[in-house]
Design a protein around this motif. Structure first.
Motif, PDB file in Angstrom:
ATOM      1  N   ALA A  70      33.274  31.006  50.041  1.00 64.19           N
ATOM      2  CA  ALA A  70      32.564  29.913  50.683  1.00 64.19           C
ATOM      3  C   ALA A  70      31.283  30.410  51.343  1.00 64.19           C
ATOM      4  O   ALA A  70      30.239  29.749  51.298  1.00 64.19           O
ATOM      5  CB  ALA A  70      33.471  29.244  51.710  1.00 64.19           C
ATOM      6  N   GLY A  71      31.348  31.608  51.961  1.00 55.80           N
ATOM      7  CA  GLY A  71      30.152  32.167  52.602  1.00 55.80           C
ATOM      8  C   GLY A  71      29.070  32.487  51.585  1.00 55.80           C
ATOM      9  O   GLY A  71      27.877  32.265  51.840  1.00 55.80           O
ATOM     10  N   VAL A 113      38.752  41.684  42.197  1.00 52.49           N
ATOM     11  CA  VAL A 113      39.724  41.493  43.277  1.00 52.49           C
ATOM     12  C   VAL A 113      39.552  42.552  44.358  1.00 52.49           C
ATOM     13  O   VAL A 113      39.678  42.269  45.559  1.00 52.49           O
ATOM     14  CB  VAL A 113      41.164  41.520  42.724  1.00 52.49           C
ATOM     15  CG1 VAL A 113      42.175  41.493  43.860  1.00 52.49           C
ATOM     16  CG2 VAL A 113      41.398  40.341  41.798  1.00 52.49           C
ATOM     17  N   ASP A 114      39.239  43.783  43.954  1.00 51.88           N
ATOM     18  CA  ASP A 114      39.140  44.883  44.910  1.00 51.88           C
ATOM     19  C   ASP A 114      37.720  45.125  45.412  1.00 51.88           C
ATOM     20  O   ASP A 114      37.471  46.125  46.082  1.00 51.88           O
ATOM     21  CB  ASP A 114      39.688  46.161  44.263  1.00 51.88           C
ATOM     22  CG  ASP A 114      41.166  46.040  43.916  1.00 51.88           C
ATOM     23  OD1 ASP A 114      41.947  45.637  44.801  1.00 51.88           O
ATOM     24  OD2 ASP A 114      41.545  46.338  42.761  1.00 51.88           O
ATOM     25  N   THR A 115      36.805  44.224  45.089  1.00 48.36           N
ATOM     26  CA  THR A 115      35.435  44.355  45.580  1.00 48.36           C
ATOM     27  C   THR A 115      35.288  43.607  46.906  1.00 48.36           C
ATOM     28  O   THR A 115      36.097  42.728  47.223  1.00 48.36           O
ATOM     29  CB  THR A 115      34.435  43.780  44.564  1.00 48.36           C
ATOM     30  OG1 THR A 115      34.705  42.388  44.379  1.00 48.36           O
ATOM     31  CG2 THR A 115      34.554  44.506  43.225  1.00 48.36           C
ATOM     32  N   PRO A 116      34.265  43.941  47.704  1.00 49.71           N
ATOM     33  CA  PRO A 116      34.098  43.267  49.014  1.00 49.71           C
ATOM     34  C   PRO A 116      33.951  41.754  48.899  1.00 49.71           C
ATOM     35  O   PRO A 116      34.494  41.013  49.722  1.00 49.71           O
ATOM     36  CB  PRO A 116      32.820  43.910  49.569  1.00 49.71           C
ATOM     37  CG  PRO A 116      32.733  45.234  48.888  1.00 49.71           C
ATOM     38  CD  PRO A 116      33.285  45.025  47.516  1.00 49.71           C
ATOM     39  N   GLN A 117      33.205  41.269  47.888  1.00 49.77           N
ATOM     40  CA  GLN A 117      32.990  39.832  47.774  1.00 49.77           C
ATOM     41  C   GLN A 117      34.178  39.096  47.176  1.00 49.77           C
ATOM     42  O   GLN A 117      34.371  37.910  47.402  1.00 49.77           O
ATOM     43  CB  GLN A 117      31.735  39.530  46.937  1.00 49.77           C
ATOM     44  CG  GLN A 117      31.863  39.813  45.450  1.00 49.77           C
ATOM     45  CD  GLN A 117      31.584  41.266  45.100  1.00 49.77           C
ATOM     46  OE1 GLN A 117      31.428  42.115  45.978  1.00 49.77           O
ATOM     47  NE2 GLN A 117      31.505  41.558  43.816  1.00 49.77           N
ATOM     48  N   GLY A 118      35.001  39.809  46.385  1.00 46.60           N
ATOM     49  CA  GLY A 118      36.168  39.181  45.769  1.00 46.60           C
ATOM     50  C   GLY A 118      35.791  38.345  44.559  1.00 46.60           C
ATOM     51  O   GLY A 118      34.611  38.091  44.291  1.00 46.60           O
ATOM     52  N   PRO A 119      36.770  37.904  43.787  1.00 45.54           N
ATOM     53  CA  PRO A 119      36.505  37.100  42.593  1.00 45.54           C
ATOM     54  C   PRO A 119      36.098  35.668  42.959  1.00 45.54           C
ATOM     55  O   PRO A 119      36.308  35.211  44.087  1.00 45.54           O
ATOM     56  CB  PRO A 119      37.844  37.116  41.862  1.00 45.54           C
ATOM     57  CG  PRO A 119      38.849  37.276  42.950  1.00 45.54           C
ATOM     58  CD  PRO A 119      38.205  38.151  43.989  1.00 45.54           C
ATOM     59  N   VAL A 120      35.528  34.968  41.991  1.00 46.94           N
ATOM     60  CA  VAL A 120      35.081  33.585  42.202  1.00 46.94           C
ATOM     61  C   VAL A 120      36.193  32.601  41.845  1.00 46.94           C
ATOM     62  O   VAL A 120      36.437  31.640  42.575  1.00 46.94           O
ATOM     63  CB  VAL A 120      33.820  33.294  41.355  1.00 46.94           C
ATOM     64  CG1 VAL A 120      33.403  31.831  41.498  1.00 46.94           C
ATOM     65  CG2 VAL A 120      32.679  34.222  41.772  1.00 46.94           C
ATOM     66  N   LEU A 121      36.868  32.859  40.721  1.00 46.13           N
ATOM     67  CA  LEU A 121      37.882  31.936  40.246  1.00 46.13           C
ATOM     68  C   LEU A 121      39.216  32.644  39.998  1.00 46.13           C
ATOM     69  O   LEU A 121      39.231  33.817  39.618  1.00 46.13           O
ATOM     70  CB  LEU A 121      37.438  31.264  38.940  1.00 46.13           C
ATOM     71  CG  LEU A 121      36.270  30.280  38.999  1.00 46.13           C
ATOM     72  CD1 LEU A 121      35.882  29.843  37.583  1.00 46.13           C
ATOM     73  CD2 LEU A 121      36.616  29.064  39.849  1.00 46.13           C
TER      74      LEU A 121
END
Length: 231
Positions: A82-83, A163-171
């Motif tokens: 969302a951010g 999944v393991d990245t700071p921003q995370g997945p979108v879907l």
């Protein structure tokens, strides 16, 4: 006198012979009796009373390992996606002809507080708010937003590896067979169930996508714990 002695001698010899002969016949019989007794002892468990058999069943049930039941889990909400959308919307709002209103993005941000991804003993479901109210019918195929774990045929996150990245997945994506098969080709399911996709190893089913407005790592961990099928 001699005659009496002879008669007694003959009688004594006759008794000895009779005893010897009778033992030859009695011994096999005794052996047979012993064999029958031994066999009865061996077969005694088969002739146990109904109460003994019932007791054995309960004993076996008590010794059987209990099935592990996982506690219900509500996935923690996350502001990451969302951010990102909100920041992108603000930046794009300064670009002519590509301006985006903040209304839809703020609505998406608000969904972070409302949508809850819930894992209970047998099902995965979407609920709303801290009170975990029902989320209503599915907007694509109708029916409850609730699916049993054993109906899963695949799940994944997009972009893959995020999944393991700071921003995370979108879907987040999953495919299930609980939905009636006449609905499987509606929406994105048309391409996901196309002959080309099936030829590449896809499994037929109903496709679901949703934005990852939650802790993606926790969501992945629960999919794995609940043995949701994955290609």
């Amino acid at each position: 006198m001699n005659t009496v002695i002879q008669i007694r001698t003959i009688a004594f010899v006759a008794l000895v012979v009779l005893a010897t002969e009778s033992s030859a016949f009695v011994s096999p019989l005794a052996k047979n009796i012993n064999n029958v007794s031994s066999l009865a002892k061996q077969q005694s468990p088969l002739r146990a009373s109904p109460f003994d058999q019932l007791a054995n069943i309960f004993n076996q049930l008590e010794k059987a390992p209990a099935k592990k039941v996982l506690p219900p889990v509500v996935i923690d909400p996350s502001f990451n996606l969302a951010g990102i959308f909100l920041t992108a919307g603000i930046l794009l709002d300064f670009i002519p002809y590509i301006q985006l209103t903040l209304g839809p993005l703020l609505t998406l941000l608000g969904q972070t507080f409302r949508i809850r991804f819930v894992f209970n003993e047998t099902d995965f479901e979407l609920r709303l708010g801290d009170s975990l109210d029902g989320s209503g019918d599915n907007i694509v195929v109708g029916g409850e937003n609730r699916w049993s774990y054993d109906s899963f045929v695949n799940w994944e996150f997009f972009p893959k590896g995020w999944v393991d990245t700071p921003q995370g997945p979108v879907l987040a994506y999953f495919k299930e067979t609980q939905t009636p098969s006449d609905k499987w080709d509606e929406g994105p399911g048309k391409s996901a169930n196309a002959p080309e996709a099936l030829a590449k190893g896809a499994v037929p089913g109903q496709v679901h996508f949703f934005p990852v407005l939650c802790d993606a790592k926790q969501l992945r961990a629960e999919f794995e714990k609940r043995n949701c099928a994955k290609l």
